[in-house]
Design a protein around this motif. Structure first.
Motif, PDB file in Angstrom:
ATOM      1  N   VAL B 139       0.869  -1.174   0.000  1.00 51.69           N
ATOM      2  CA  VAL B 139       0.000   0.000   0.000  1.00 51.69           C
ATOM      3  C   VAL B 139       0.904   1.222   0.000  1.00 51.69           C
ATOM      4  O   VAL B 139       1.885   1.269   0.747  1.00 51.69           O
ATOM      5  CB  VAL B 139      -0.929   0.017   1.235  1.00 51.69           C
ATOM      6  CG1 VAL B 139      -1.640   1.364   1.374  1.00 51.69           C
ATOM      7  CG2 VAL B 139      -1.947  -1.106   1.146  1.00 51.69           C
ATOM      8  N   VAL B 140       0.603   2.189  -0.861  1.00 55.19           N
ATOM      9  CA  VAL B 140       1.355   3.444  -0.787  1.00 55.19           C
ATOM     10  C   VAL B 140       0.453   4.538  -0.229  1.00 55.19           C
ATOM     11  O   VAL B 140      -0.594   4.858  -0.793  1.00 55.19           O
ATOM     12  CB  VAL B 140       1.997   3.848  -2.138  1.00 55.19           C
ATOM     13  CG1 VAL B 140       1.002   3.864  -3.274  1.00 55.19           C
ATOM     14  CG2 VAL B 140       2.652   5.232  -2.026  1.00 55.19           C
ATOM     15  N   GLY B 141       0.852   5.009   0.926  1.00 57.54           N
ATOM     16  CA  GLY B 141       0.130   6.105   1.567  1.00 57.54           C
ATOM     17  C   GLY B 141       0.864   7.406   1.345  1.00 57.54           C
ATOM     18  O   GLY B 141       1.909   7.445   0.702  1.00 57.54           O
ATOM     19  N   GLU B 142       0.312   8.478   1.871  1.00 57.14           N
ATOM     20  CA  GLU B 142       0.930   9.802   1.750  1.00 57.14           C
ATOM     21  C   GLU B 142       0.565  10.622   2.993  1.00 57.14           C
ATOM     22  O   GLU B 142      -0.334  10.269   3.734  1.00 57.14           O
ATOM     23  CB  GLU B 142       0.485  10.530   0.474  1.00 57.14           C
ATOM     24  CG  GLU B 142      -0.771  10.028  -0.190  1.00 57.14           C
ATOM     25  CD  GLU B 142      -1.955   9.884   0.723  1.00 57.14           C
ATOM     26  OE1 GLU B 142      -2.245  10.852   1.453  1.00 57.14           O
ATOM     27  OE2 GLU B 142      -2.622   8.821   0.719  1.00 57.14           O
ATOM     28  N   THR B 143       1.261  11.733   3.146  1.00 57.88           N
ATOM     29  CA  THR B 143       1.039  12.554   4.343  1.00 57.88           C
ATOM     30  C   THR B 143       0.106  13.732   4.035  1.00 57.88           C
ATOM     31  O   THR B 143       0.376  14.859   4.415  1.00 57.88           O
ATOM     32  CB  THR B 143       2.379  13.093   4.866  1.00 57.88           C
ATOM     33  OG1 THR B 143       2.986  13.883   3.811  1.00 57.88           O
ATOM     34  CG2 THR B 143       3.324  11.989   5.267  1.00 57.88           C
ATOM     35  N   THR B 144      -1.003  13.453   3.356  1.00 61.61           N
ATOM     36  CA  THR B 144      -1.906  14.549   2.989  1.00 61.61           C
ATOM     37  C   THR B 144      -2.805  14.983   4.136  1.00 61.61           C
ATOM     38  O   THR B 144      -3.372  16.069   4.080  1.00 61.61           O
ATOM     39  CB  THR B 144      -2.795  14.168   1.794  1.00 61.61           C
ATOM     40  OG1 THR B 144      -3.360  12.890   2.054  1.00 61.61           O
ATOM     41  CG2 THR B 144      -1.982  14.106   0.516  1.00 61.61           C
TER      42      THR B 144
END
Lengths: 430, 430
Positions: B139-144
């Protein structure tokens, strides 16, 4: 107090009438919570005085400095690098944000679902009752949470607000390099604001100034590890809170004087509670002055709060800035290294915080943890899941309290704390 | 569908019984909302089919690829660079997060005060009913946002989760350099996952692949500017949603086929509503499949939604990746430049979004804006204050709807939308 400073408040453009209401309420609140405590150290006198003049003499000092051409920078967060402000002969002060008083004003504009700290500070700027806001030439914000980050944009319409970006994965090389450049940009901003060049020598001096403050707070904190603790949780919290507003040099001296007295107390076995009183570690969101809600509830049960793993607590002073050289770059890098160790829940992952809680629980012989989170603070709220799992693995009892600044839930919190203390007692006797 | 794929679901370790309940509910929901629409384009057949097989054939395709040694990367956000995944012959797919179905499972662990999207996706992983999760190798998450950022830590205990950090001040040089390095690190991660080296040539190809998808979606979007719009808001939203899950090449071709039909409709004056139907622009939080709540309520009033300023909308396709050279660095820099133009509310300040809303309102001849925010999404919630001020300054009516995935407030939203439409009508007639 208000009468004496009314001209100053007028010149700052404050809302005098509303401010009077605030001061009256605060004075009564402080007297009932603080001055009724038993067995207080004598040297708390200074801090009582500071509180009594927190909207008076201290504001006068800051504005006397401004009259001499010096600048005042308002801030909200331990990531705002005080060292850079002081290196340019500016003062850095914490802004108001700990009272429900201003929340209704904020809610006329902001969503209600924000955390009380954010609504409180924005309301204080809106309603003109925070003399620190009105004495600040610049506000320095940071990107530690979505709510603050976005409200700084609105705040910037009311007062110049500079936002320092904090990387959220603190341990990557690219994150640290980015932070370094953000500090360089902040340094340039402060130089522009003050007209003073920040030299390596000046920055080194201000690093020492702020390190000395941290050392004094560490000394105070360490003394609380004694059993019985020589100072109450309420008093220690107050000192941490005042550290954001007082002159750092004077404050450091006064904390050290207090620590001399506390050492004497420890030698004589004098404390603020029974030797077998339950010892609690509080961990979580910052408690800005005058947020004494949880501490006053806990203290009334007879338990002692021995440490706060918080930005108004250990995160404020646990590490020193330790430069590896004398150049500006060395000094800024030392700031990056120090600040990236502060285990704020804005970091991901934030295992350093769990280790810190475990280590503090041991150092302070805590019988249990109260996990304190402000309502709608996603960072601390979600991080409680991991902390809870880690505490369970160590068999350390933990109680999570999610609350705001109103007193409506105080009886419920008291009941929950009492039940928690019974669980701890049962565990001790088992 | 479920019977046909039951062996596949078993091999993926899914909760078959619970998944059947979900599929039954979704099927009924889709039929009642989508298949009852009048004057639908014929070429929506393909997208109806995709929906009917979204937990079936598409999952089989992905797992057939995995059987050949290819990898599947799950993602949540338009900042997750698809180009890098496809350049390593991996597929990128959107993960489930648009249904209330899984929220109660999440709330057993997470705070209730998080946004429904976050609770939904975490619940889908917990309860084993999202075949995209169960088919993802990473899973690729982000710091949005704070909520996602912190829940990714918990998700990582259940499935390998890599977090890409997104700078929040998008226009600083240091922020862009940092983003570039984050993309380099992500590229290395994907190369390690897939065992495939990402060459400049492969990355250039995948940039073209994804640009073509964006161009097709732009074409579709532009057609909606016609009056009457040749396609409903519900159908356009569905296509945007499907773009996160379908094979990009096939999807692009099918969107272009649909656009051919829509152009024909425009030529013939065929639309989905009266020529004088109220035209609304929706702006705000993403609507993950099957979140059709707002669109179905609005469409039932007779108004037409003509555009979505959203990550499941214009933010998804408005800009192309435009490399200035052929080296890997040129290509990665082109990704940085493209992604930093997406006006997500995680950015501060985010004036680009306000300009985008103003420009879209003009292009799409919108009579009003519905500002859509998920409950407890601080970024979009606070940003509504600035958007509201900008819309007022332009005399553009705006209605703010803050909601979750449950249907309890649907009648209330309907009443508010109807009142809003009356205001718009009154304004038109004045």
């Amino acid at each position: 107090m208000s009468e004496k400073y009314v001209e100053m408040y007028k010149s700052l453009g404050m809302n005098i009438e509303k401010h009077n209401i605030l001061l009256d309420a605060l004075g009564q609140f402080y007297s009932s919570i603080y001055l009724t405590q038993k067995s207080r150290p004598k040297k708390m006198d200074y801090f009582d005085f500071v509180v009594s003049e927190i909207h008076g003499l201290r504001i006068k000092e800051l504005n006397d400095l401004r009259a001499q051409g010096k600048k005042v920078v308002g801030a909200f967060c331990v990531y705002a690098p005080e060292e850079i402000a002081y290196a340019a002969e500016a003062s850095m002060v914490g802004l108001c944000g700990g009272a429900d008083f201003s929340v209704p004003d904020a809610e006329a504009i902001l969503p209600r679902s924000l955390c009380p700290l954010i609504k409180s500070f924005y309301g204080f700027k809106l309603n003109g009752t925070c003399p620190y806001f009105e004495s600040s030439d610049l506000v320095v914000g940071e990107t530690t949470c979505d709510g603050k980050k976005k409200v700084y944009e609105l705040l910037n319409d009311l007062i110049p607000t500079y936002v320092l970006e904090i990387p959220h994965k603190p341990d990557t090389q690219q994150g640290k390099e980015f932070w370094f450049k953000e500090l360089e940009a902040f340094k340039a901003k402060i130089e522009q604001l003050t007209g003073n060049k920040i030299t390596a020598e000046k920055l080194k001096d201000s690093i020492e100034l702020i390190n000395n403050k941290r050392k004094a707070l560490q000394r105070l904190s360490d003394l609380r590890a004694n059993s019985p603790s020589p100072i109450s949780g309420l008093d220690a919290l107050l000192i941490y809170q005042i550290s954001f507003n007082d002159d750092p040099k004077r404050f450091t001296a006064k904390v050290n004087e207090l620590c001399d007295e506390l050492e004497e107390r420890v030698r004589n076995g004098v404390g603020v509670a029974d030797k077998d009183a339950t010892r609690l570690l509080v961990s979580g969101c910052p408690m800005a002055i005058p947020n004494w809600k949880l501490h006053s509830i806990v203290q009334a049960t007879g338990a002692t709060i021995v440490a706060e793993e918080s930005c108004v607590g250990t995160r404020l002073f646990s590490d020193l800035v330790e430069p590896k050289g004398d150049s500006i770059d060395d000094l800024l890098w030392a700031l990056v290294e120090k600040y990236s160790k502060i285990p704020c829940a804005c970091f991901t992952p934030n295992d350093r915080r769990i280790k810190s809680i475990q280590s503090l629980a041991k150092q302070f012989k805590a019988d249990g943890i109260i996990y304190y989170t402000l309502q709608n603070c996603h960072d601390y709220n979600v991080e409680s899941v991991k902390v809870d799992r880690a505490m369970k693995a160590q068999d350390l009892p933990m109680l999570k309290i999610e609350t705001d600044y109103t007193m409506g839930d105080a009886p419920q919190i008291q009941t929950r704390v009492e039940a928690f203390l019974e669980i701890i007692q049962g565990k001790k006797q088992a």
